[in-house]
Design a protein around this motif. Structure first.
Motif, PDB file in Angstrom:
ATOM      1  N   SER A 326       2.940 -12.712 -19.162  1.00  0.00           N
ATOM      2  CA  SER A 326       3.560 -13.511 -18.107  1.00  0.00           C
ATOM      3  C   SER A 326       2.591 -14.575 -17.623  1.00  0.00           C
ATOM      4  CB  SER A 326       3.952 -12.616 -16.929  1.00  0.00           C
ATOM      5  OG  SER A 326       4.520 -13.383 -15.887  1.00  0.00           O
ATOM      6  N   TYR A 327       3.103 -15.784 -17.436  1.00  0.00           N
ATOM      7  CA  TYR A 327       2.295 -16.874 -16.915  1.00  0.00           C
ATOM      8  C   TYR A 327       2.548 -17.112 -15.416  1.00  0.00           C
ATOM      9  CZ  TYR A 327       1.395 -17.825 -21.851  1.00  0.00           C
ATOM     10  OH  TYR A 327       1.025 -17.718 -23.169  1.00  0.00           O
ATOM     11  N   ILE A 328       3.290 -16.202 -14.793  1.00  0.00           N
ATOM     12  CA  ILE A 328       3.501 -16.278 -13.345  1.00  0.00           C
ATOM     13  C   ILE A 328       2.332 -15.596 -12.646  1.00  0.00           C
ATOM     14  CG2 ILE A 328       4.969 -15.547 -11.421  1.00  0.00           C
ATOM     15  CD1 ILE A 328       7.374 -15.800 -13.232  1.00  0.00           C
ATOM     16  N   ASN A 329       1.751 -16.250 -11.674  1.00  0.00           N
ATOM     17  CA  ASN A 329       0.590 -15.724 -10.960  1.00  0.00           C
ATOM     18  C   ASN A 329       0.998 -14.980  -9.690  1.00  0.00           C
ATOM     19  OD1 ASN A 329      -1.318 -16.890 -12.771  1.00  0.00           O
ATOM     20  ND2 ASN A 329      -1.025 -18.878 -11.764  1.00  0.00           N
ATOM     21  N   SER A 330       0.175 -14.035  -9.273  1.00  0.00           N
ATOM     22  CA  SER A 330       0.394 -13.345  -8.002  1.00  0.00           C
ATOM     23  C   SER A 330       0.196 -14.334  -6.856  1.00  0.00           C
ATOM     24  CB  SER A 330      -0.578 -12.178  -7.854  1.00  0.00           C
ATOM     25  OG  SER A 330      -0.336 -11.196  -8.842  1.00  0.00           O
ATOM     26  N   VAL A 331       0.869 -14.069  -5.745  1.00  0.00           N
ATOM     27  CA  VAL A 331       0.761 -14.933  -4.570  1.00  0.00           C
ATOM     28  C   VAL A 331       0.388 -14.083  -3.362  1.00  0.00           C
ATOM     29  CG1 VAL A 331       2.460 -16.561  -5.486  1.00  0.00           C
ATOM     30  CG2 VAL A 331       3.220 -14.709  -3.988  1.00  0.00           C
ATOM     31  N   SER A 332      -0.150 -14.733  -2.354  1.00  0.00           N
ATOM     32  CA  SER A 332      -0.510 -14.023  -1.121  1.00  0.00           C
ATOM     33  C   SER A 332       0.699 -13.987  -0.183  1.00  0.00           C
ATOM     34  CB  SER A 332      -1.694 -14.713  -0.436  1.00  0.00           C
ATOM     35  OG  SER A 332      -1.360 -16.049  -0.100  1.00  0.00           O
ATOM     36  N   PHE A 333       0.751 -12.952   0.647  1.00  0.00           N
ATOM     37  CA  PHE A 333       1.840 -12.839   1.620  1.00  0.00           C
ATOM     38  C   PHE A 333       1.423 -11.879   2.731  1.00  0.00           C
ATOM     39  CE2 PHE A 333       2.495  -9.770  -1.755  1.00  0.00           C
ATOM     40  CZ  PHE A 333       2.731  -8.577  -1.085  1.00  0.00           C
ATOM     41  N   LYS A 334       2.088 -12.002   3.857  1.00  0.00           N
ATOM     42  CA  LYS A 334       1.831 -11.130   5.001  1.00  0.00           C
ATOM     43  C   LYS A 334       2.674  -9.863   4.871  1.00  0.00           C
ATOM     44  CE  LYS A 334       2.143 -10.966  10.066  1.00  0.00           C
ATOM     45  NZ  LYS A 334       2.566 -11.697  11.298  1.00  0.00           N
ATOM     46  N   ILE A 335       2.049  -8.714   5.071  1.00  0.00           N
ATOM     47  CA  ILE A 335       2.753  -7.434   4.970  1.00  0.00           C
ATOM     48  C   ILE A 335       3.502  -7.142   6.266  1.00  0.00           C
ATOM     49  CG2 ILE A 335       2.419  -4.928   4.827  1.00  0.00           C
ATOM     50  CD1 ILE A 335       0.159  -5.443   2.855  1.00  0.00           C
ATOM     51  N   LEU A 336       4.795  -6.828   6.135  1.00  0.00           N
ATOM     52  CA  LEU A 336       5.645  -6.453   7.269  1.00  0.00           C
ATOM     53  C   LEU A 336       6.045  -4.994   7.139  1.00  0.00           C
ATOM     54  CD1 LEU A 336       8.110  -9.508   7.303  1.00  0.00           C
ATOM     55  CD2 LEU A 336       5.999  -9.258   8.595  1.00  0.00           C
ATOM     56  N   ASN A 337       6.175  -4.304   8.269  1.00  0.00           N
ATOM     57  CA  ASN A 337       6.620  -2.909   8.223  1.00  0.00           C
ATOM     58  C   ASN A 337       7.302  -2.543   9.541  1.00  0.00           C
ATOM     59  OD1 ASN A 337       7.071  -0.314   7.274  1.00  0.00           O
ATOM     60  ND2 ASN A 337       4.940   0.088   6.731  1.00  0.00           N
ATOM     61  N   ASN A 338       7.929  -1.382   9.549  1.00  0.00           N
ATOM     62  CA  ASN A 338       8.602  -0.841  10.735  1.00  0.00           C
ATOM     63  C   ASN A 338       8.571   0.672  10.592  1.00  0.00           C
ATOM     64  OD1 ASN A 338      10.189  -0.249  12.921  1.00  0.00           O
ATOM     65  ND2 ASN A 338      12.062  -1.215  12.139  1.00  0.00           N
ATOM     66  N   PHE A 339       7.531   1.294  11.137  1.00  0.00           N
ATOM     67  CA  PHE A 339       7.288   2.716  10.879  1.00  0.00           C
ATOM     68  C   PHE A 339       6.669   3.353  12.119  1.00  0.00           C
ATOM     69  CE2 PHE A 339       6.447   6.481   8.579  1.00  0.00           C
ATOM     70  CZ  PHE A 339       7.050   6.372   7.337  1.00  0.00           C
ATOM     71  N   SER A 340       7.403   4.258  12.767  1.00  0.00           N
ATOM     72  CA  SER A 340       6.940   4.819  14.036  1.00  0.00           C
ATOM     73  C   SER A 340       6.925   6.342  14.081  1.00  0.00           C
ATOM     74  CB  SER A 340       7.818   4.302  15.193  1.00  0.00           C
ATOM     75  OG  SER A 340       7.784   2.894  15.251  1.00  0.00           O
ATOM     76  N   ALA A 341       7.234   7.019  12.994  1.00  0.00           N
ATOM     77  CA  ALA A 341       7.274   8.484  12.985  1.00  0.00           C
ATOM     78  C   ALA A 341       5.883   9.056  13.205  1.00  0.00           C
ATOM     79  CB  ALA A 341       7.847   8.984  11.666  1.00  0.00           C
ATOM     80  N   ASN A 399      13.654  10.906  10.583  1.00  0.00           N
ATOM     81  CA  ASN A 399      13.753   9.554  11.145  1.00  0.00           C
ATOM     82  C   ASN A 399      12.368   8.924  11.194  1.00  0.00           C
ATOM     83  OD1 ASN A 399      13.990   7.296  12.891  1.00  0.00           O
ATOM     84  ND2 ASN A 399      15.722   8.221  13.938  1.00  0.00           N
ATOM     85  N   ARG A 400      12.201   7.763  10.573  1.00  0.00           N
ATOM     86  CA  ARG A 400      10.889   7.112  10.566  1.00  0.00           C
ATOM     87  C   ARG A 400      10.748   6.039  11.636  1.00  0.00           C
ATOM     88  NH1 ARG A 400       9.850   1.705   7.372  1.00  0.00           N
ATOM     89  NH2 ARG A 400      11.047   2.032   5.503  1.00  0.00           N
ATOM     90  N   TYR A 401      11.865   5.751  12.345  1.00  0.00           N
ATOM     91  CA  TYR A 401      11.835   4.687  13.344  1.00  0.00           C
ATOM     92  C   TYR A 401      11.538   5.210  14.750  1.00  0.00           C
ATOM     93  CZ  TYR A 401      14.026   2.358   9.420  1.00  0.00           C
ATOM     94  OH  TYR A 401      14.289   1.854   8.164  1.00  0.00           O
ATOM     95  N   LYS A 402      11.677   6.516  14.943  1.00  0.00           N
ATOM     96  CA  LYS A 402      11.317   7.137  16.211  1.00  0.00           C
ATOM     97  C   LYS A 402      11.055   8.628  15.962  1.00  0.00           C
ATOM     98  CE  LYS A 402      16.038   8.299  17.700  1.00  0.00           C
ATOM     99  NZ  LYS A 402      17.037   8.166  18.769  1.00  0.00           N
ATOM    100  N   ASN A 403      10.409   9.280  16.904  1.00  0.00           N
ATOM    101  CA  ASN A 403      10.108  10.699  16.753  1.00  0.00           C
ATOM    102  C   ASN A 403      11.361  11.518  17.023  1.00  0.00           C
ATOM    103  OD1 ASN A 403       8.355  12.830  16.184  1.00  0.00           O
ATOM    104  ND2 ASN A 403       8.005  13.209  18.364  1.00  0.00           N
ATOM    105  N   ASP A 404      11.817  12.285  16.031  1.00  0.00           N
ATOM    106  CA  ASP A 404      13.036  13.063  16.191  1.00  0.00           C
ATOM    107  C   ASP A 404      12.951  14.315  15.327  1.00  0.00           C
ATOM    108  OD1 ASP A 404      15.519  13.736  17.147  1.00  0.00           O
ATOM    109  OD2 ASP A 404      16.489  11.862  16.539  1.00  0.00           O
ATOM    110  N   VAL A 405      13.898  15.219  15.546  1.00  0.00           N
ATOM    111  CA  VAL A 405      13.936  16.477  14.806  1.00  0.00           C
ATOM    112  C   VAL A 405      14.456  16.217  13.392  1.00  0.00           C
ATOM    113  CG1 VAL A 405      14.924  18.806  14.736  1.00  0.00           C
ATOM    114  CG2 VAL A 405      14.344  17.763  16.935  1.00  0.00           C
ATOM    115  N   PRO A 406      13.802  16.749  12.346  1.00  0.00           N
ATOM    116  CA  PRO A 406      14.299  16.564  10.982  1.00  0.00           C
ATOM    117  C   PRO A 406      15.689  17.170  10.786  1.00  0.00           C
ATOM    118  CG  PRO A 406      12.029  17.355  10.962  1.00  0.00           C
ATOM    119  CD  PRO A 406      12.521  17.474  12.373  1.00  0.00           C
ATOM    120  N   ALA A 407      16.487  16.531   9.947  1.00  0.00           N
ATOM    121  CA  ALA A 407      17.775  17.092   9.530  1.00  0.00           C
ATOM    122  C   ALA A 407      17.546  17.901   8.262  1.00  0.00           C
ATOM    123  CB  ALA A 407      18.788  15.988   9.286  1.00  0.00           C
ATOM    124  N   ILE A 408      18.249  19.020   8.140  1.00  0.00           N
ATOM    125  CA  ILE A 408      18.009  19.954   7.042  1.00  0.00           C
ATOM    126  C   ILE A 408      19.284  20.159   6.215  1.00  0.00           C
ATOM    127  CG2 ILE A 408      17.284  22.306   6.436  1.00  0.00           C
ATOM    128  CD1 ILE A 408      15.066  20.598   7.714  1.00  0.00           C
TER     129      ILE A 408
END
Length: 540
Positions: A326-341, A399-408
């Motif tokens: 491949s002649y396509i090069n890697s590029v830089s970027f800002k990492i975004l996330n949403n993780f609060s568990a 739930n990874r967006y807030k602290n909660d009880v796991p579903a089983i």
């Protein structure tokens, strides 16, 4: 620039010795000339429906590998990152894709969240869709998974569809198993495609009623064998897609693999290529060249029309890949996330019960649909636990967006005899999903995901492996080679621990996809996809 070879004229079902004259990225002439070159020139392949996020790669890294296999464009639904980050996530995919010479065509995710029965990281409503449809970078309304909303005339769903119509943009479907009057109403709403057919009869009915049917062959869901016999009579209204393709599989091939398989079944090569190259461009109005005068110079050179080994890939007249490089090069970027568990305790995964029978999810190899079966409980100290002897294993969604009880819940056909596996790639809301032989190991796997704020992992009593996915908790910031190698190692560990599935992590990722029947698990509980409501784990 002039490229010579045997030019494959797909619309006219002919091949002729010729050459292509290219100036400023455009084809200015396609003409017949005599030469002794044995290679074949044809339009590039287009994946007609894919979630780039499922490759665990950002778009720019996906493109680097896709071009090696002759793919020049994708019809991409950024639904996965949208469930984590909303419109901001879609914007990330578009902007990252623009940094490389590849033709990504992103849609507006129509169902964020996919249902109201799970916790997602964002909401995209009809007003958001209106703004997105007015954006020229948004090419279509992505798969309308909320088919009950269409059937029952939900005002919000119909408003989203209308915004697409107002901007003359196609509307993608998602209607697994929908037949009869229901599919007729779904189509009448303006929905034009479906990639979820899992039988010949279902595909035929949808084609006869005016839908475009997309043959899907991904890392988990595989419908090629069920649908390919529709090709000879219906190729003008069919396409190919991968939908969800893991990084190790992308290293091996893409749409070129489906062309090879179809031709090996003695399908007419021109009809096969019509589906792989032409139909997606025409249906979605893509800015992708088709070897016509005035077109963008997007095409590939292959060694033959049986194996489709790609020798060169050109996009806008630029050589972007050659003989596996491949002649396509890697590029830089800002990492975004949403993780609060926050990390869990083993006791969080207990399910106290006295019931003799439980409802169990039966996972099916190569399918997104599951069965609902009844099984005998295994209870230790009042707690429902995994039973490796009967392959009824405990599963959890956290739930990874807030602290909660796991579903089983409990699931059959994962086959683990030791350890546990977990992932923050869990369609569609991308909460943490895990399955294992004990509560202790499930907890260990979940906490490893939480510690890294996303990833896929496998753990045993003595070993742990993780592929971190810091970009929205679903994509790596690294290359396809690094990501694919790490993923393959973890996949292999899952199989060494007993999993009999071809793609255990891909299968696991769909066990929280509530819009696919029959039984699934969200962070809020066990869900019956046929009745479209929660159901009980215990059978009383």
């Amino acid at each position: 620039m002039i490229i010579q070879g045997n030019i494959v004229d797909i619309p006219n079902h002919t091949i002729f010795k010729g050459e292509i004259l290219i100036e400023k990225g455009k084809i200015v002439d396609v003409r017949k000339v005599n030469h002794n070159i044995e290679t074949f020139i044809l339009p590039g392949f287009v994946d007609a429906h894919i979630h780039i996020e499922s490759s665990m790669l950002v778009p720019s890294e996906f493109a680097k590998k896709a071009v090696i296999h002759g793919t020049v464009a994708t019809v991409s639904d950024p639904h996965e990152i949208a469930n984590v980050l909303g419109v901001k996530g879609v914007d990330f995919m578009i902007e990252n894709g623009k940094k490389v010479p590849f033709k990504f065509n992103f849609g507006a995710p129509s169902c964020v969240p996919a249902t109201n029965f799970e916790s997602a990281g964002a909401i995209i409503n009809a007003d958001d869709i209106k703004k997105m449809m007015e954006n020229p970078d948004i090419k279509y309304l992505a798969e309308m998974m909320n088919y009950p909303g269409v059937l029952f005339d939900d005002a919000e769903v119909l408003a989203k569809i209308q915004h697409a119509k107002n901007n003359q943009k196609p509307i993608d479907g998602h209607a697994p198993g929908l037949r009869g009057e229901k599919i007729s109403k779904y189509i009448a709403a303006g929905i034009s495609t479906d990639h979820e057919c899992f039988s010949y009869e279902e595909g035929l009915e949808k084609l006869q009623k005016g839908m475009k049917v997309i043959i899907r062959e991904g890392s988990a869901a595989k419908n090629f064998d069920a649908l390919i016999d529709l090709l000879p009579e219906h190729y003008e209204n069919m396409m190919f897609c991968s939908d969800d393709k893991h990084p190790d599989d992308l290293l091996l091939g893409h749409i070129n693999q489906l062309c090879k398989r179809a031709v090996a079944k003695e399908m007419d090569v021109f009809k096969v290529l019509q589906m792989a190259c032409i139909n997606p461009v025409n249906h979605y109005n893509l800015d992708v060249g088709l070897l016509q005068n005035g077109d963008a110079a997007d095409f590939i050179v292959v060694d033959n029309l049986k194996d489709f080994n790609v020798l060169q890939t050109f996009i806008d007249g630029n050589l972007v890949a050659e003989k596996g490089i491949s002649y396509i090069n890697s590029v830089s970027f800002k990492i975004l996330n949403n993780f609060s568990a926050v990390k869990k305790q083993v006791s969080d995964f207990q399910f106290l019960s006295k019931c003799d029978k439980i409802n169990v999810i039966e996972a099916l190899e190569g399918e997104l649909v599951t069965n609902k079966i009844a099984a005998t409980s295994l209870i230790e100290n009042g707690n429902l636990v995994s039973n490796t002897a009967t392959d009824i294993l405990k599963m959890a969604v956290v739930n990874r967006y807030k602290n909660d009880v796991p579903a089983i819940a409990f699931i059959k056909n994962f086959g683990l005899k030791h350890g546990a596996i977990a992932s923050s790639v869990a369609h569609d809301s991308h909460n943490i999903i895990a399955v294992g032989v004990s509560d202790e190991l499930i907890c260990k796997a979940v906490n490893l995901i939480i510690e890294h704020k996303g990833g896929v992992c496998a753990v045993s009593e003595t070993e742990e492996k993780i592929l971190p996915l810091p970009v929205a908790g679903i994509m790596s910031e690294k290359s396809a080679e690094e990501t694919g190698k790490a993923y393959a190692s973890i996949d292999n560990m899952a199989k060494e621990m007993g999993s009999t599935l071809k793609a255990p992590f891909m299968t696991l990722s769909f066990m929280a996809l509530l819009v696919i029947p029959s039984l699934k698990l969200s962070d809020k509980g066990l869900f019956d996809g046929n009745a479209f409501q929660f159901t009980s784990l215990e059978i009383k």
